[in-house]
Design a protein around this motif. Structure first.
Motif, PDB file in Angstrom:
ATOM      1  N   LEU A  13       5.301  11.007  -6.019  1.00  0.00           N
ATOM      2  CA  LEU A  13       6.731  11.288  -5.866  1.00  0.00           C
ATOM      3  C   LEU A  13       7.534  10.874  -7.102  1.00  0.00           C
ATOM      4  O   LEU A  13       8.735  11.085  -7.169  1.00  0.00           O
ATOM      5  CB  LEU A  13       7.279  10.562  -4.629  1.00  0.00           C
ATOM      6  CG  LEU A  13       6.667  10.962  -3.294  1.00  0.00           C
ATOM      7  CD1 LEU A  13       7.195  10.074  -2.174  1.00  0.00           C
ATOM      8  CD2 LEU A  13       6.952  12.425  -2.992  1.00  0.00           C
ATOM      9  N   ARG A  14       6.855  10.241  -8.034  1.00  0.00           N
ATOM     10  CA  ARG A  14       7.468   9.761  -9.281  1.00  0.00           C
ATOM     11  C   ARG A  14       8.616   8.789  -9.019  1.00  0.00           C
ATOM     12  O   ARG A  14       9.607   8.788  -9.728  1.00  0.00           O
ATOM     13  CB  ARG A  14       7.933  10.931 -10.137  1.00  0.00           C
ATOM     14  CG  ARG A  14       6.785  11.810 -10.582  1.00  0.00           C
ATOM     15  CD  ARG A  14       7.253  12.908 -11.472  1.00  0.00           C
ATOM     16  NE  ARG A  14       6.121  13.752 -11.840  1.00  0.00           N
ATOM     17  CZ  ARG A  14       6.249  14.943 -12.350  1.00  0.00           C
ATOM     18  NH1 ARG A  14       7.436  15.444 -12.591  1.00  0.00           N
ATOM     19  NH2 ARG A  14       5.184  15.645 -12.662  1.00  0.00           N
ATOM     20  N   GLN A  15       8.446   7.984  -8.009  1.00  0.00           N
ATOM     21  CA  GLN A  15       9.392   6.918  -7.718  1.00  0.00           C
ATOM     22  C   GLN A  15       8.997   5.694  -8.529  1.00  0.00           C
ATOM     23  O   GLN A  15       7.811   5.413  -8.699  1.00  0.00           O
ATOM     24  CB  GLN A  15       9.354   6.552  -6.232  1.00  0.00           C
ATOM     25  CG  GLN A  15       9.913   7.592  -5.311  1.00  0.00           C
ATOM     26  CD  GLN A  15      11.420   7.508  -5.234  1.00  0.00           C
ATOM     27  OE1 GLN A  15      12.115   8.142  -6.020  1.00  0.00           O
ATOM     28  NE2 GLN A  15      11.922   6.738  -4.307  1.00  0.00           N
ATOM     29  N   ARG A  16       9.984   4.953  -9.008  1.00  0.00           N
ATOM     30  CA  ARG A  16       9.714   3.718  -9.731  1.00  0.00           C
ATOM     31  C   ARG A  16      10.247   2.529  -8.951  1.00  0.00           C
ATOM     32  O   ARG A  16      11.388   2.564  -8.503  1.00  0.00           O
ATOM     33  CB  ARG A  16      10.382   3.756 -11.099  1.00  0.00           C
ATOM     34  CG  ARG A  16       9.719   4.717 -12.043  1.00  0.00           C
ATOM     35  CD  ARG A  16      10.224   4.468 -13.431  1.00  0.00           C
ATOM     36  NE  ARG A  16      10.804   5.696 -13.954  1.00  0.00           N
ATOM     37  CZ  ARG A  16      11.507   5.762 -15.064  1.00  0.00           C
ATOM     38  NH1 ARG A  16      11.756   4.692 -15.754  1.00  0.00           N
ATOM     39  NH2 ARG A  16      11.988   6.914 -15.481  1.00  0.00           N
ATOM     40  N   PRO A  17       9.434   1.483  -8.798  1.00  0.00           N
ATOM     41  CA  PRO A  17       9.923   0.307  -8.067  1.00  0.00           C
ATOM     42  C   PRO A  17      10.918  -0.485  -8.904  1.00  0.00           C
ATOM     43  O   PRO A  17      10.910  -0.431 -10.124  1.00  0.00           O
ATOM     44  CB  PRO A  17       8.640  -0.510  -7.826  1.00  0.00           C
ATOM     45  CG  PRO A  17       7.702  -0.081  -8.895  1.00  0.00           C
ATOM     46  CD  PRO A  17       8.042   1.350  -9.223  1.00  0.00           C
ATOM     47  N   VAL A  74      15.866   6.183 -10.511  1.00  0.00           N
ATOM     48  CA  VAL A  74      15.871   7.578 -10.917  1.00  0.00           C
ATOM     49  C   VAL A  74      14.446   8.098 -10.936  1.00  0.00           C
ATOM     50  O   VAL A  74      13.554   7.472 -11.471  1.00  0.00           O
ATOM     51  CB  VAL A  74      16.503   7.742 -12.316  1.00  0.00           C
ATOM     52  CG1 VAL A  74      16.502   9.193 -12.721  1.00  0.00           C
ATOM     53  CG2 VAL A  74      17.907   7.176 -12.323  1.00  0.00           C
ATOM     54  N   VAL A  75      14.238   9.231 -10.332  1.00  0.00           N
ATOM     55  CA  VAL A  75      12.929   9.859 -10.361  1.00  0.00           C
ATOM     56  C   VAL A  75      12.711  10.424 -11.755  1.00  0.00           C
ATOM     57  O   VAL A  75      13.583  11.061 -12.327  1.00  0.00           O
ATOM     58  CB  VAL A  75      12.851  10.987  -9.312  1.00  0.00           C
ATOM     59  CG1 VAL A  75      11.511  11.675  -9.379  1.00  0.00           C
ATOM     60  CG2 VAL A  75      13.102  10.431  -7.929  1.00  0.00           C
ATOM     61  N   ALA A  76      11.531  10.196 -12.309  1.00  0.00           N
ATOM     62  CA  ALA A  76      11.233  10.687 -13.654  1.00  0.00           C
ATOM     63  C   ALA A  76      11.391  12.195 -13.711  1.00  0.00           C
ATOM     64  O   ALA A  76      10.947  12.912 -12.836  1.00  0.00           O
ATOM     65  CB  ALA A  76       9.807  10.298 -14.040  1.00  0.00           C
ATOM     66  N   ARG A  77      12.071  12.666 -14.756  1.00  0.00           N
ATOM     67  CA  ARG A  77      12.299  14.084 -14.998  1.00  0.00           C
ATOM     68  C   ARG A  77      12.987  14.768 -13.823  1.00  0.00           C
ATOM     69  O   ARG A  77      12.740  15.905 -13.507  1.00  0.00           O
ATOM     70  CB  ARG A  77      10.993  14.797 -15.333  1.00  0.00           C
ATOM     71  CG  ARG A  77      10.522  14.476 -16.742  1.00  0.00           C
ATOM     72  CD  ARG A  77       9.194  15.117 -16.995  1.00  0.00           C
ATOM     73  NE  ARG A  77       8.215  14.056 -16.925  1.00  0.00           N
ATOM     74  CZ  ARG A  77       6.972  14.194 -16.523  1.00  0.00           C
ATOM     75  NH1 ARG A  77       6.528  15.357 -16.159  1.00  0.00           N
ATOM     76  NH2 ARG A  77       6.154  13.195 -16.491  1.00  0.00           N
ATOM     77  N   MET A 128      11.063   7.663   1.785  1.00  0.00           N
ATOM     78  CA  MET A 128      12.067   8.572   2.352  1.00  0.00           C
ATOM     79  C   MET A 128      12.875   9.252   1.244  1.00  0.00           C
ATOM     80  O   MET A 128      13.006  10.478   1.227  1.00  0.00           O
ATOM     81  CB  MET A 128      13.020   7.785   3.261  1.00  0.00           C
ATOM     82  CG  MET A 128      14.230   8.565   3.735  1.00  0.00           C
ATOM     83  SD  MET A 128      15.446   7.534   4.614  1.00  0.00           S
ATOM     84  CE  MET A 128      16.111   6.524   3.277  1.00  0.00           C
ATOM     85  N   THR A 129      13.420   8.471   0.305  1.00  0.00           N
ATOM     86  CA  THR A 129      14.258   9.069  -0.743  1.00  0.00           C
ATOM     87  C   THR A 129      13.432   9.936  -1.685  1.00  0.00           C
ATOM     88  O   THR A 129      13.907  10.975  -2.154  1.00  0.00           O
ATOM     89  CB  THR A 129      15.012   7.987  -1.540  1.00  0.00           C
ATOM     90  OG1 THR A 129      14.085   7.051  -2.101  1.00  0.00           O
ATOM     91  CG2 THR A 129      16.012   7.256  -0.658  1.00  0.00           C
ATOM     92  N   GLY A 130      12.182   9.540  -1.945  1.00  0.00           N
ATOM     93  CA  GLY A 130      11.313  10.353  -2.804  1.00  0.00           C
ATOM     94  C   GLY A 130      10.999  11.700  -2.187  1.00  0.00           C
ATOM     95  O   GLY A 130      11.070  12.738  -2.854  1.00  0.00           O
ATOM     96  N   LEU A 174       0.821  -1.216   0.000  1.00  0.00           N
ATOM     97  CA  LEU A 174       0.000   0.000   0.000  1.00  0.00           C
ATOM     98  C   LEU A 174       0.861   1.275   0.000  1.00  0.00           C
ATOM     99  O   LEU A 174       0.489   2.275  -0.603  1.00  0.00           O
ATOM    100  CB  LEU A 174      -0.945  -0.003   1.207  1.00  0.00           C
ATOM    101  CG  LEU A 174      -2.045  -1.069   1.182  1.00  0.00           C
ATOM    102  CD1 LEU A 174      -2.839  -1.059   2.490  1.00  0.00           C
ATOM    103  CD2 LEU A 174      -2.956  -0.884  -0.010  1.00  0.00           C
ATOM    104  N   ILE A 175       2.012   1.215   0.663  1.00  0.00           N
ATOM    105  CA  ILE A 175       2.907   2.378   0.689  1.00  0.00           C
ATOM    106  C   ILE A 175       3.382   2.731  -0.718  1.00  0.00           C
ATOM    107  O   ILE A 175       3.636   3.899  -1.021  1.00  0.00           O
ATOM    108  CB  ILE A 175       4.094   2.126   1.643  1.00  0.00           C
ATOM    109  CG1 ILE A 175       3.596   2.083   3.089  1.00  0.00           C
ATOM    110  CG2 ILE A 175       5.170   3.195   1.487  1.00  0.00           C
ATOM    111  CD1 ILE A 175       4.597   1.522   4.073  1.00  0.00           C
ATOM    112  N   LEU A 176       3.485   1.715  -1.564  1.00  0.00           N
ATOM    113  CA  LEU A 176       3.915   1.972  -2.944  1.00  0.00           C
ATOM    114  C   LEU A 176       2.982   2.953  -3.655  1.00  0.00           C
ATOM    115  O   LEU A 176       3.408   3.654  -4.572  1.00  0.00           O
ATOM    116  CB  LEU A 176       4.013   0.668  -3.734  1.00  0.00           C
ATOM    117  CG  LEU A 176       5.155  -0.255  -3.326  1.00  0.00           C
ATOM    118  CD1 LEU A 176       5.106  -1.537  -4.149  1.00  0.00           C
ATOM    119  CD2 LEU A 176       6.504   0.425  -3.464  1.00  0.00           C
ATOM    120  N   LEU A 177       1.731   3.018  -3.232  1.00  0.00           N
ATOM    121  CA  LEU A 177       0.801   3.980  -3.832  1.00  0.00           C
ATOM    122  C   LEU A 177       1.246   5.421  -3.568  1.00  0.00           C
ATOM    123  O   LEU A 177       0.985   6.310  -4.379  1.00  0.00           O
ATOM    124  CB  LEU A 177      -0.619   3.758  -3.299  1.00  0.00           C
ATOM    125  CG  LEU A 177      -1.262   2.417  -3.637  1.00  0.00           C
ATOM    126  CD1 LEU A 177      -2.621   2.287  -2.955  1.00  0.00           C
ATOM    127  CD2 LEU A 177      -1.390   2.226  -5.145  1.00  0.00           C
TER     128      LEU A 177
END
Length: 197
Positions: free
Chosen positions: A47-51, A181-184, A114-116, A39-42
């Motif tokens: 944050l534009r984080q990619r798993p 890598v965060v998108a853009r 955290m990183t996002g 659920l945290i992945l939502l």
């Protein structure tokens, strides 16, 4: 996390939350850990984080290992054993954070949050992580999770420990993986994003 449960001196904030949820649902704390990780992945979406592989592995393995640890390690009695176990568990959690994020196969759901947030806000990792842990702790306590001195120590120590181990385990020259890598992102290097100088 399982070792902190066995130390009996207070759970880390996410386990306080998961224990509170487990008490209301009847599920094991490990199962709740898996479901809450998914659920945290939502929260990663804005944050534009990619798993990555590490992200998915963390969601599944963390809860399974926690339940296995609780099945294999008996409750401990003497405080002289439980205090060192608590300290070791907290330091190991910080080291594990540094190790798997530095491998760049994708952070776990909680560490990706955290990183996002670090990338989006520009705030130091230790501050972001500490704020997340304190918020989760408050919600977990409201749901009936167990608090103790270990909870406070973990909430205050994990941010600085994560930042310390991220710097120690950074791999020079390791090529970036798209999942980290965060998108853009205006900063292409995850080392600079996660490990500010």
């Amino acid at each position: 996390m399982g070792l902190m449960v066995r130390a009996g001196l207070g759970l880390e904030p996410w386990s306080v939350l998961n224990q509170g949820i487990a008490r209301h649902t009847g599920l094991t704390i490990g199962t709740v850990t898996i479901v809450s990780g998914a659920l945290i992945l939502l929260l990663w979406i804005p944050l534009r984080q990619r798993p990555g592989l590490g992200t998915v592995s963390n969601v599944v393995i963390l809860g399974l290992v926690m339940d296995a640890t609780l099945a294999l390690v008996p409750p401990l009695g003497p405080l002289a054993v439980r205090i060192p176990l608590l300290v070791a568990a907290i330091v190991l959690n910080g080291a594990a954070t540094g190790l798997y994020i530095s491998a760049r196969f994708g952070p776990g759901p909680r560490d990706g949050l955290m990183t996002g947030l670090h990338r989006r806000t520009g705030r130091p990792v230790r501050l972001v992580r500490t704020c997340i842990e304190v918020t989760v702790l408050a919600v977990g306590f409201a749901l009936g999770g167990s608090l103790g001195v270990g909870t406070v120590v973990y909430a205050l120590a994990i941010g600085p420990l994560a930042q310390f181990f991220l710097r120690r385990f950074a791999i020079e020259g390791l090529p970036e993986r798209p999942s980290t890598v965060v998108a853009r992102s205006p900063r292409p290097s995850p080392e600079r994003a996660i490990l500010p100088e």
